[in-house]
Design a protein around this motif. Structure first.
Motif, PDB file in Angstrom:
ATOM      1  N   LEU A 156      16.702 -17.910  -5.806  1.00 15.99           N
ATOM      2  CA  LEU A 156      17.232 -16.571  -5.571  1.00 15.99           C
ATOM      3  C   LEU A 156      16.256 -15.686  -4.809  1.00 15.99           C
ATOM      4  N   LYS A 157      14.998 -15.773  -5.162  1.00 15.99           N
ATOM      5  CA  LYS A 157      14.027 -14.858  -4.569  1.00 15.99           C
ATOM      6  C   LYS A 157      12.651 -15.430  -4.776  1.00 15.99           C
ATOM      7  N   PRO A 158      11.731 -15.247  -3.836  1.00 16.55           N
ATOM      8  CA  PRO A 158      10.377 -15.785  -4.033  1.00 16.55           C
ATOM      9  C   PRO A 158       9.662 -15.055  -5.176  1.00 16.55           C
ATOM     10  N   THR A 159       8.932 -15.791  -5.980  1.00 13.86           N
ATOM     11  CA  THR A 159       8.109 -15.219  -7.042  1.00 13.86           C
ATOM     12  C   THR A 159       6.651 -15.562  -6.765  1.00 13.86           C
ATOM     13  N   PRO A 160       5.804 -14.567  -6.534  1.00 12.59           N
ATOM     14  CA  PRO A 160       4.385 -14.869  -6.265  1.00 12.59           C
ATOM     15  C   PRO A 160       3.706 -15.372  -7.531  1.00 12.59           C
ATOM     16  N   ARG A 161       2.878 -16.406  -7.402  1.00 13.04           N
ATOM     17  CA  ARG A 161       2.254 -16.931  -8.620  1.00 13.04           C
ATOM     18  C   ARG A 161       0.988 -16.153  -9.022  1.00 13.04           C
ATOM     19  N   ILE A 162       0.482 -15.345  -8.093  1.00  8.82           N
ATOM     20  CA  ILE A 162      -0.683 -14.492  -8.382  1.00  8.82           C
ATOM     21  C   ILE A 162      -0.277 -13.032  -8.139  1.00  8.82           C
ATOM     22  N   VAL A 163      -0.566 -12.166  -9.100  1.00  9.66           N
ATOM     23  CA  VAL A 163      -0.324 -10.727  -8.923  1.00  9.66           C
ATOM     24  C   VAL A 163      -1.600  -9.985  -9.315  1.00  9.66           C
ATOM     25  N   LEU A 164      -2.181  -9.266  -8.355  1.00  6.91           N
ATOM     26  CA  LEU A 164      -3.432  -8.543  -8.611  1.00  6.91           C
ATOM     27  C   LEU A 164      -3.243  -7.047  -8.419  1.00  6.91           C
ATOM     28  N   GLY A 165      -3.878  -6.258  -9.263  1.00  4.73           N
ATOM     29  CA  GLY A 165      -3.911  -4.808  -9.074  1.00  4.73           C
ATOM     30  C   GLY A 165      -5.220  -4.413  -8.420  1.00  4.73           C
ATOM     31  N   TYR A 166      -5.133  -3.568  -7.385  1.00  2.00           N
ATOM     32  CA  TYR A 166      -6.372  -3.143  -6.713  1.00  2.00           C
ATOM     33  C   TYR A 166      -6.619  -1.652  -6.962  1.00  2.00           C
ATOM     34  N   ARG A 167      -7.829  -1.236  -6.707  1.00  2.00           N
ATOM     35  CA  ARG A 167      -8.239   0.154  -6.922  1.00  2.00           C
ATOM     36  C   ARG A 167      -7.732   1.068  -5.819  1.00  2.00           C
ATOM     37  N   GLY A 168      -7.418   2.290  -6.173  1.00  4.33           N
ATOM     38  CA  GLY A 168      -7.171   3.313  -5.186  1.00  4.33           C
ATOM     39  C   GLY A 168      -8.415   4.168  -5.032  1.00  4.33           C
ATOM     40  N   ALA A 228       0.853  -1.200   0.000  1.00  9.66           N
ATOM     41  CA  ALA A 228       0.000   0.000   0.000  1.00  9.66           C
ATOM     42  C   ALA A 228       0.881   1.239   0.000  1.00  9.66           C
ATOM     43  N   PRO A 229       0.646   2.187  -0.900  1.00  7.03           N
ATOM     44  CA  PRO A 229       1.451   3.413  -0.880  1.00  7.03           C
ATOM     45  C   PRO A 229       1.364   4.141   0.463  1.00  7.03           C
ATOM     46  N   HIS A 230       0.130   4.349   0.942  1.00  7.61           N
ATOM     47  CA  HIS A 230      -0.069   5.069   2.198  1.00  7.61           C
ATOM     48  C   HIS A 230      -1.077   4.306   3.045  1.00  7.61           C
ATOM     49  N   PRO A 231      -1.114   4.578   4.343  1.00 10.90           N
ATOM     50  CA  PRO A 231      -2.137   3.941   5.173  1.00 10.90           C
ATOM     51  C   PRO A 231      -3.519   4.311   4.638  1.00 10.90           C
ATOM     52  N   ASP A 232      -4.363   3.377   4.521  1.00  9.92           N
ATOM     53  CA  ASP A 232      -5.778   3.417   4.092  1.00  9.92           C
ATOM     54  C   ASP A 232      -5.947   2.844   2.679  1.00  9.92           C
ATOM     55  N   ASP A 233      -4.864   2.821   1.871  1.00  4.88           N
ATOM     56  CA  ASP A 233      -4.999   2.237   0.533  1.00  4.88           C
ATOM     57  C   ASP A 233      -5.310   0.738   0.610  1.00  4.88           C
ATOM     58  N   GLU A 234      -4.787   0.059   1.617  1.00  7.33           N
ATOM     59  CA  GLU A 234      -5.060  -1.381   1.771  1.00  7.33           C
ATOM     60  C   GLU A 234      -6.526  -1.624   2.119  1.00  7.33           C
ATOM     61  N   THR A 235      -7.182  -0.601   2.661  1.00  5.19           N
ATOM     62  CA  THR A 235      -8.578  -0.766   3.078  1.00  5.19           C
ATOM     63  C   THR A 235      -9.550  -0.319   1.992  1.00  5.19           C
ATOM     64  N   ILE A 289      -0.946  -5.222  -5.532  1.00  3.71           N
ATOM     65  CA  ILE A 289      -0.313  -3.914  -5.739  1.00  3.71           C
ATOM     66  C   ILE A 289      -1.355  -2.933  -6.281  1.00  3.71           C
ATOM     67  N   PRO A 290      -1.099  -1.623  -6.171  1.00  5.51           N
ATOM     68  CA  PRO A 290      -2.032  -0.679  -6.800  1.00  5.51           C
ATOM     69  C   PRO A 290      -2.096  -0.969  -8.301  1.00  5.51           C
ATOM     70  N   SER A 291      -3.236  -0.780  -8.914  1.00  2.00           N
ATOM     71  CA  SER A 291      -3.346  -0.999 -10.357  1.00  2.00           C
ATOM     72  C   SER A 291      -2.567   0.098 -11.094  1.00  2.00           C
ATOM     73  N   ALA A 292      -2.299  -0.150 -12.363  1.00  3.05           N
ATOM     74  CA  ALA A 292      -1.453   0.767 -13.133  1.00  3.05           C
ATOM     75  C   ALA A 292      -2.079   2.138 -13.341  1.00  3.05           C
ATOM     76  N   GLY A 293      -3.410   2.186 -13.353  1.00  2.78           N
ATOM     77  CA  GLY A 293      -4.067   3.383 -13.865  1.00  2.78           C
ATOM     78  C   GLY A 293      -4.389   4.451 -12.847  1.00  2.78           C
ATOM     79  N   GLY A 294      -3.920   4.326 -11.621  1.00 10.77           N
ATOM     80  CA  GLY A 294      -4.244   5.341 -10.625  1.00 10.77           C
ATOM     81  C   GLY A 294      -3.685   6.701 -11.020  1.00 10.77           C
ATOM     82  N   TYR A 295      -4.368   7.758 -10.634  1.00 16.36           N
ATOM     83  CA  TYR A 295      -3.910   9.088 -11.050  1.00 16.36           C
ATOM     84  C   TYR A 295      -2.753   9.588 -10.168  1.00 16.36           C
ATOM     85  N   HIS A 296      -2.595   8.999  -8.976  1.00 14.08           N
ATOM     86  CA  HIS A 296      -1.664   9.549  -7.988  1.00 14.08           C
ATOM     87  C   HIS A 296      -0.240   9.090  -8.279  1.00 14.08           C
TER      88      HIS A 296
END
Lengths: 242, 242, 242, 242, 242, 242
Positions: free
Chosen positions: F157-169, F25-32, F129-136
């Motif tokens: 070398l490093k964990p790779t998540p098998r699911i990657v989702l973009g959420y709304r801001g 989450a970029p800032h607190p409240d984006d996760e909610t 993660i935040p979706s690509a299209g957010g204005y901020h």
């Protein structure tokens, strides 16, 4: 499903034994060339896969003739290799004059209500349709019809699949549309089954070129590389409701 | 270039002996992984290929350390394998603190006017830049800078390349953008040269996974399948003026 | 081809004398309004240009009537002005009832196998089709059919053009699709030939508005500005294999 | 139109009393479900709204039967609730066999020249058509026909609307196309009129699900949230010339 | 505004006398090259146009040097020719080292709260920003900042413009993004004013090439052709709330 | 999860008890505001949800001041309401001068290797993660960094998540990008938990407008309507490997 880089799931998008899947294929072999490995994997884990093939016609083809009877046999053999539960070819076009893309409304009806294999009889969790970007007019027509049939219906009127995936057609890298192939299914362990199904299409596959087993192998290997496995198939996830 | 299905050209987009090509690579190896086979083919037919590599840094990396001196040696060896005429690494970042994507203006200047390898010194017919959709922040920054540098300038002020192509980065199938990979170059005969150049990057390539030769082989084989040849590389044709 | 800013090529995408080009036009005049200057330039440099015009119909039109005989004469005259090697109108619709967009399969067959001008008879290096985004239903149908006909075929079965370009239709800025017009052909020296071909269409062109010579002039001038020449035509490069 | 955050206009895109608007609806209720609130607002401010409904057919439907006579009555009632000036259903399909999407050319003619409600009779400032991305084959066909009919015509030949907007269909969030819904019309004060028009469609609306008033309410509330008002309707602005 | 084919409006998107417009320009001349004719037309009809120019720097340029004092004079002269009500250049960069695209947050603050010309001081109905697809890094940064500043704010906290338009930059046909240029403003009668403003930029405009008056003339003529008028300017309508 | 129309799954994309999810989450409240209901549903079914919040700063805000200490408390309270397993705010910016979007490389490192909550410590199956299209600008920077961090890494070398989702801001309908919101999660039963988490943000939420609970409620209700449930949250499925 072992994979070095990603810890992949043992289910495909959460599908479980006894869940039902409906695959709509414009012609015999489309169910194999695009999503064949995934169907084999689903079947192997107890998911019931049903295939509605829209049409096959009698007629002259480049490189030979199309004999509906022979092609039905090939289709049955390929479906068996993939572990498909039930399958049907809806329109046998003995005259070679049926133009699928002028029958949009009938296509929607077919997918919704064919008496043997359809949304009504299968009531599937997941629907597989050709992706939007195929160059072939029949694939485009079947895509549109499948998409329309998959809309959310009021409860009780008609089954609505909660998953809708678009699969690749043969030569679908020849497309003017850039689709989002975001679902990747590890089919490494099921490549032999897919290869067997491809071989069943003796009248359709060629020794070289786009309709050769080697061509499909290369496509699936490249898809595999993108998630660091041997073979994979990619899909466009039009709807994933959960 | 023999091909069963398509009668391919013996020139790449009409490029001819003594024409000049400028390739901008964010880091050493990007010029090889994406367009290496094409560069080898161009060089073999007398086209002069020049590579401007933006940066290499000293620092900790996953799976080892990055030593600028070693990487310069690797870069030189790879460029030799591809037949590159001249090459340079512009920014040697000994401190590991240079963040390419905060230096957008300097990047444009670099591509326009670097004293050894740049638009000003090479005056190229064709410019190769990373495609827009790469996931890596440095690739995105170099793409944007290369694109800006390639705008049409008034005559006499600055060279304007008449061809601008975007090439793939490693792992660029991991992209949220769907680009139009419409140019396909048959590199079958130059796969050995590309493989040799890849092997030159001993500190960068891995035995398996996205940075393995096998991975690049699979990607190029799939691109080859789309035009019915053994290996190919695909490009996004941002400008083709003639 | 002299140009102040860009050193343009004397070939169009590497096409050379005796190479063959097939242009598919929905109606007479489409081959002129969009790619006419490019066809004239190709012809002037020895490339053999062949035009397959799909249909013309007898009937009422806004602003007059359409007489197939007259329009065939205009078409022949325009093709002569552009230096076209051979040309044909496939479907003369005397009744005015043929709806091209319900004949998708026949259209693909026509482009693949018309006995006078087609992929089979011309075996072209390059295929020109209407771009995908035209607003006109016939242009869309011909685009789809041309695209399908251009898929890569197994060697020996059917010619596969290695270049496929989409050209503009009249009023194609009226489009809901944003296509990538990335190929720009300097047609400054061939504007007079294009203007002569446009004038041949006495029954189709108007003194003002979208179907006027002045309108086409403005479109081609703006395309020219983008590469700093007098006139140019832009294309969508669906395939450039080399 | 009071709004807390934005000082909204009292006109819709500058439309003024006595300006004329033509709405093309594939079936009765499409004019209400998508743009109903906007039509009510336009009517209330003196703009003359005319609705051309393409077709209604007799036949079996999921959840009942379609009786053309009843549906004409519903359509008239809904149009009255929205303050529509004139309206017509063009094709009454008593046999249930008319497939709109095979009649592309007739559809263009219909929208251009229907004798009661069409571009020719209304000469509208603004044309409302279904947006491109609807999943329903009839909506897609009407979109394409409306778009073609709206091209710029030479002066004197045919009216050309200077505004062309695409509106939502029922369930149009079920779409594989991402359109640009950039026009937002505050319809808070006209939700009661829209609700009354929706209620007029007793045979079409359902108590729950996509065809329920509650569903439309939620869609319009979310559109309202995006401009900080109670209810709003969004449109795709294909053309705004001024 | 008389037009043969379309009956165009005498207002621009419904803007009326005393409405306020804020234009954000990355550098002096961007307000003229893209939307200059529209600003002149708005001013002539009583709309108050205010221009916030982000920056000008001292330094070497291709084809000369940039002198901030001279460029401020040019800017003032051009704004006068367009009838602009107030204008300011925010950041005078005497050292030539300010990199606009590393100051994203400050840019948003600038557009929201600059003490002379900003959202806070102008409280505009319409905001004009560079479109998203410009190739220039500063245009991209200003686009993003303007877009962020234009989000809907809670009532009372900050003005929210109900119209947000993207305008063209010089050479913006050189773009990898295909934007939707759906708003067309007839500027035929205001081309002389735009030409005068262009001439004010003696240090920026060139006799030929992309920065020549002739180049802008050709772009605006082609835009005019698309709506059948002499000159026009096109915009991307990011928001039109009413 | 009962639903009238679709038989929804009791798992979210096949995630099972003890699977791990990382939310950036970029800032607190984006996760909610975006994925809060989904996180609550995941937690309730035994999935371990971890939240990495990038930054909070001390400083002046529209409508008040931002106090890092207070915001950490709010963040902890909201995470508790959602059942989050562990959470951290990485960069406390006491000076209010940290510009996240100039720290692209550090952001990637943070997401890959933060010592408390990161890919390295959580080794998640799914990454949000935040979706690509957010204005901020911060959301865009965090999106890009999360996307880069999620590339497929060589095994070991490093964990790779098998699911990657973009959420709304918040306010992400204000976007110039049209993304494919294809995953829909029924959160009807978890709306109360989301509402509680929203209420925890006393310093951030407003009584009305885009940052009000009512606004979020409307967005989630409209998403729910699209799959015929009460409330839902939609996501962009950048990767679904299985």
């Amino acid at each position: 499903m072992t994979s070095a880089a990603l810890a992949l799931s043992d289910s495909v998008l959460g599908l479980r034994p006894d869940d039902r899947v409906l695959v709509v294929a414009p012609h015999p072999d489309d169910e194999t060339i695009g999503p064949g490995g995934t169907l084999a994997r689903l079947s192997a884990t107890g998911v019931a896969v049903h295939v509605l093939c829209v049409t096959v016609r009698r007629g002259r083809m480049y490189g030979g003739a199309s004999d509906p009877f022979l092609r039905e046999q090939e289709f049955a053999k390929a479906c068996a290799a993939l572990g498909v539960r039930s399958s049907v070819i809806a329109w046998i076009d003995e005259t070679g004059t049926v133009d699928v893309c002028n029958r949009q409304r009938e296509l929607v009806d077919l997918i919704e209500r064919h008496e043997e294999v359809s949304l009504a009889t299968v009531d599937p969790v997941a629907l597989f349709i050709p992706s939007a970007g195929g160059y072939h007019q029949d694939h485009q027509a079947v895509h549109r019809a499948g998409f329309a049939a998959a809309r959310v219906h009021p409860a009780g009127l008609k089954p609505t699949p909660r998953i809708v995936l678009g699969y690749r057609g043969v030569e679908d890298r020849w497309s003017a549309e850039n689709e989002s192939w975001w679902v990747h299914v590890d089919t490494t362990a099921y490549w032999p089954a897919k290869e067997e199904a491809l071989r069943a299409y003796g009248s359709q596959m060629r020794a070289a070129g786009p309709r050769s087993i080697e061509h499909v192998d290369r496509i699936d290997s490249a898809a595999g590389a993108s998630i660091d496995v041997g073979h994979a198939e990619s899909f466009v996830p039009y709807r994933l409701a959960c």
